[in-house]
Design a protein around this motif. Structure first.
Motif, PDB file in Angstrom:
ATOM      1  N   SER A 133       0.885  -1.268   0.015  1.00 29.24           N
ATOM      2  CA  SER A 133      -0.057   0.049   0.025  1.00 29.24           C
ATOM      3  C   SER A 133       0.840   1.201   0.048  1.00 29.24           C
ATOM      4  O   SER A 133       1.874   1.250   0.856  1.00 29.24           O
ATOM      5  CB  SER A 133      -1.135   0.110   1.123  1.00 29.24           C
ATOM      6  N   GLN A 143      -7.535  10.980  -4.319  1.00 31.75           N
ATOM      7  CA  GLN A 143      -6.863   9.814  -3.829  1.00 31.75           C
ATOM      8  C   GLN A 143      -6.874   8.489  -4.666  1.00 31.75           C
ATOM      9  O   GLN A 143      -5.781   8.095  -4.357  1.00 31.75           O
ATOM     10  CB  GLN A 143      -7.224  10.019  -2.537  1.00 31.75           C
ATOM     11  N   THR A 144      -8.148   8.230  -4.789  1.00 39.31           N
ATOM     12  CA  THR A 144      -8.142   6.995  -5.640  1.00 39.31           C
ATOM     13  C   THR A 144      -7.314   7.144  -6.780  1.00 39.31           C
ATOM     14  O   THR A 144      -6.607   5.921  -6.982  1.00 39.31           O
ATOM     15  CB  THR A 144      -9.663   6.710  -5.964  1.00 39.31           C
ATOM     16  N   ASP A 193      -3.511   6.523  -5.782  1.00 40.12           N
ATOM     17  CA  ASP A 193      -3.509   5.066  -5.168  1.00 40.12           C
ATOM     18  C   ASP A 193      -3.262   4.266  -6.377  1.00 40.12           C
ATOM     19  O   ASP A 193      -2.331   3.253  -6.280  1.00 40.12           O
ATOM     20  CB  ASP A 193      -4.665   4.522  -4.495  1.00 40.12           C
ATOM     21  N   ASP A 210       0.191   2.265  -7.735  1.00 45.36           N
ATOM     22  CA  ASP A 210       0.247   0.901  -7.939  1.00 45.36           C
ATOM     23  C   ASP A 210       0.920   0.540  -9.228  1.00 45.36           C
ATOM     24  O   ASP A 210       1.873  -0.259  -9.191  1.00 45.36           O
ATOM     25  CB  ASP A 210      -1.243   0.191  -7.780  1.00 45.36           C
TER      26      ASP A 210
END
Length: 306
Positions: free
Chosen positions: A14, A161-162, A165, A169
């Motif tokens: 994460s 934020q999504t 993220d 990744d």
């Protein structure tokens, strides 16, 4: 079965932090070695990154990506000078965020941090070199992801934020793939997984650790005779097939035990043992203590659970 993807999923990897900084010289940042994996890239200008010796500093220019494995502190600065580097909190006070700066003399750089859980995560990190600088050409997808990240950080919108993220990744997977392709310390399973002679058996072990695999069965998956398969497997992985299988099962067992969600009976079944007693006996042979005792010691030594 993508073994790298499987490892990343099992580690619950994460992103902890991703920040965009716009700074004018002189500037410098000192980051702690407790960060498991740091990612740095420059969007505008240039920066220097080093561990404890500024004479070994790496110059990072737009499009480059630098990976730093946890351990010693590391530094990011406009010049290889430790005196210019401040702890993160002091750096933020002296260089307040100005994400929309259009000053072409400024340096714009991105810093990210990643966390990994369990022994599977540690094995991914340990296989990386202490530092690795990746150069992304203009046509490289890595270059596109870095540019997208910079634009998103500079002009956040709904779902910000999504988006960050997901982009982090993507950046992580591309960076680790490039790192393992270039590094002599890449995990043996990473290289062997692409071998058409060994890949099918290796993928099967990782996909179904609970299956009662035998050497003849694994050899059949790889289209080789039993002796040829065993010989090639040990040459590439450094272990006999059944030892590799047992080590992988024990790695999974340790991470399950740390998680507390599963009972010993459930862990036994997920790691290929017919009963909790059979699992406990195998675990004790491997670690010297029963799994229940190992779990108690591990949980009591974890300060985050107190």
């Amino acid at each position: 079965m993508d073994i790298l993807q499987d490892h990343l999923a099992r580690t619950r990897a994460s992103g902890g932090v991703f920040a965009r900084s716009v700074v004018q010289p002189p500037w410098g940042l000192r980051l702690p070695g407790t960060i498991q994996l740091s990612l740095h890239t420059v969007v505008q200008g240039r920066a220097w990154i080093w561990l404890d010796d500024p004479r070994a500093a790496m110059e990072v220019v737009p499009g480059d990506l630098c990976l730093i494995r946890g351990g010693p502190e590391h530094h990011v600065a406009h010049t290889p000078d430790p005196a210019a580097c401040q702890p993160h909190e002091e750096f933020l006070r002296r260089h307040p965020s100005d994400e929309r700066s259009d000053d072409r003399a400024a340096t714009v750089f991105l810093c990210g941090a990643y966390r990994f859980a369990g022994d599977v995560g540690r094995s991914l990190i340990d296989a990386l070199p202490p530092t690795l600088l990746l150069h992304a050409a203009a046509h490289d997808p890595l270059h596109d992801v870095i540019g997208f990240l910079s634009r998103e950080l500079g002009a956040p919108a709904a779902g910000h934020q999504t988006v960050l993220d997901r982009l982090l990744d993507v950046l992580l997977v591309m960076a680790m793939r490039a790192a393992y392709d270039q590094s002599p310390t890449a995990p043996r399973w990473y290289r062997a997984g692409g071998d058409p002679r060994l890949g099918p058996a290796l993928h099967a072990i990782h996909a179904q650790a609970e299956h009662p695999w035998t050497v003849p069965e694994l050899a059949s998956l790889s289209g080789m005779s039993r002796p040829a398969f065993a010989r090639n497997f040990e040459r590439s992985l450094g272990q006999a097939p059944m030892q590799y299988l047992t080590d992988w099962r024990m790695t999974l067992a340790r991470d399950h035990l740390r998680g507390e969600e599963l009972t010993l009976d459930q862990i036994a079944r997920r790691t290929g043992y017919t009963s909790p007693n059979a699992f406990a006996a195998a675990f004790r042979r491997h670690h010297g203590v029963p799994p229940g005792h190992w779990r108690q010691e591990e949980l009591s030594s974890d300060p985050s659970r107190r």
